[in-house]
Every structure is written in C-alpha cells, then in structure tokens.
Design a protein around this motif. Structure first.
Motif, short mmCIF file in Angstrom:
data_model
loop_
_atom_site.label_atom_id
_atom_site.label_comp_id
_atom_site.label_asym_id
_atom_site.label_seq_id
_atom_site.Cartn_x
_atom_site.Cartn_y
_atom_site.Cartn_z
N LYS A 196 4.94 -9.07 0.33
CA LYS A 196 6.14 -9.69 -0.22
C LYS A 196 6.25 -9.48 -1.73
CE LYS A 196 8.62 -11.56 2.71
NZ LYS A 196 9.78 -10.81 3.19
N VAL A 197 5.13 -9.48 -2.45
CA VAL A 197 5.16 -9.26 -3.90
C VAL A 197 5.69 -7.86 -4.21
CG1 VAL A 197 3.67 -8.91 -5.92
CG2 VAL A 197 3.40 -10.95 -4.52
N ILE A 198 5.17 -6.86 -3.49
CA ILE A 198 5.64 -5.49 -3.71
C ILE A 198 7.10 -5.35 -3.31
CG2 ILE A 198 5.32 -3.07 -2.99
CD1 ILE A 198 3.21 -4.16 -4.96
N GLU A 199 7.50 -5.99 -2.23
CA GLU A 199 8.90 -5.97 -1.81
C GLU A 199 9.79 -6.60 -2.88
OE1 GLU A 199 11.01 -6.90 2.33
OE2 GLU A 199 10.18 -8.69 1.40
N TYR A 200 9.36 -7.73 -3.42
CA TYR A 200 10.13 -8.43 -4.45
C TYR A 200 10.23 -7.58 -5.73
CZ TYR A 200 11.49 -11.95 -7.86
OH TYR A 200 12.15 -12.64 -8.86
N ALA A 201 9.14 -6.91 -6.09
CA ALA A 201 9.12 -6.07 -7.28
C ALA A 201 9.92 -4.78 -7.08
CB ALA A 201 7.68 -5.73 -7.67
N ASP A 202 10.27 -4.49 -5.82
CA ASP A 202 11.07 -3.32 -5.48
C ASP A 202 10.42 -2.02 -5.96
OD1 ASP A 202 13.18 -2.11 -4.17
OD2 ASP A 202 14.47 -2.11 -5.96
N ILE A 203 9.10 -1.90 -5.68
CA ILE A 203 8.38 -0.68 -6.01
C ILE A 203 7.72 -0.15 -4.75
CG2 ILE A 203 7.97 -1.29 -8.43
CD1 ILE A 203 5.16 -2.16 -7.66
N GLY A 204 7.37 1.11 -4.77
CA GLY A 204 6.69 1.72 -3.64
C GLY A 204 7.25 3.08 -3.34
N ILE A 205 6.60 3.76 -2.38
CA ILE A 205 7.06 5.08 -1.98
C ILE A 205 7.23 5.09 -0.46
CG2 ILE A 205 5.91 6.26 -3.89
CD1 ILE A 205 3.76 7.14 -1.83
N ASP A 206 8.07 5.99 0.00
CA ASP A 206 8.25 6.18 1.44
C ASP A 206 7.22 7.21 1.88
OD1 ASP A 206 8.98 6.80 4.03
OD2 ASP A 206 11.14 6.70 3.60
N LEU A 207 6.13 6.76 2.45
CA LEU A 207 5.02 7.64 2.80
C LEU A 207 5.43 8.68 3.83
CD1 LEU A 207 2.06 8.33 2.40
CD2 LEU A 207 1.49 6.66 4.17
N LEU A 208 6.20 8.30 4.84
CA LEU A 208 6.62 9.26 5.86
C LEU A 208 7.50 10.35 5.24
CD1 LEU A 208 7.34 6.93 8.90
CD2 LEU A 208 5.32 8.33 8.46
N GLU A 209 8.39 9.97 4.34
CA GLU A 209 9.24 10.95 3.67
C GLU A 209 8.40 11.86 2.79
OE1 GLU A 209 12.41 10.78 0.12
OE2 GLU A 209 12.94 9.52 1.87
N THR A 210 7.43 11.30 2.10
CA THR A 210 6.56 12.09 1.22
C THR A 210 5.77 13.10 2.04
OG1 THR A 210 6.36 10.23 -0.31
CG2 THR A 210 4.69 11.96 -0.47
N LEU A 211 5.34 12.73 3.24
CA LEU A 211 4.59 13.64 4.11
C LEU A 211 5.48 14.60 4.88
CD1 LEU A 211 1.97 11.12 5.54
CD2 LEU A 211 1.61 12.85 3.75
N GLY A 212 6.79 14.39 4.77
CA GLY A 212 7.75 15.26 5.45
C GLY A 212 7.90 14.97 6.93
N LEU A 213 7.64 13.75 7.32
CA LEU A 213 7.75 13.38 8.73
C LEU A 213 9.05 12.65 9.02
CD1 LEU A 213 4.13 12.14 9.32
CD2 LEU A 213 5.08 14.35 9.88
#
Length: 64
Positions: free
Chosen positions: A47-64
């Motif tokens: 929830k903290v990371i969601e609230y901070a609105d940070i992160g990466i889309d791992l599936l997109e980064t891996l091309g899946l």
C-alpha cells in the motif's frame, strides 16, 4: 472499500478457519503472531508503494 465487503470477507475467513479446524487440517496461514505480522507488513508495504505511485511493470519490462 465497502464495509459490507469487509464484513463478508471476515465471515468467509471465519467459516474457512472453522472448517479447517473441524476437519483437523492445518490452516494455510501462519498460526503464530510473528507470521501474521509478516503478512500485515507485506500488505502495508504494498500500500505504501501504491500510495507513492512508484514502481515498474515487470511483465512489460520482460516483454511478456
């Protein structure tokens, strides 16, 4: 989040726990307080990371 959904989730969990105990099946959750607090920590970290609105889309980064 609605209170009705929260109460239904709690009741479902209580029923599932009662069924596990009735049939003497080990519960699929940590039976000790430190394990439960670990699960709470995972949820709060998410929830903290969601609230901070940070992160990466791992599936997109891996091309899946």
């Amino acid at each position: 989040m609605s209170m009705q959904l929260t109460v239904l989730a709690l009741l479902t969990g209580l029923l599932a726990g009662a069924v596990f105990r009735f049939f003497t099946i080990p519960i699929p959750a940590p039976p000790e307080l430190p394990g439960i607090m670990g699960i709470v920590g995972i949820y709060l970290g998410y929830k903290v990371i969601e609230y901070a609105d940070i992160g990466i889309d791992l599936l997109e980064t891996l091309g899946l």
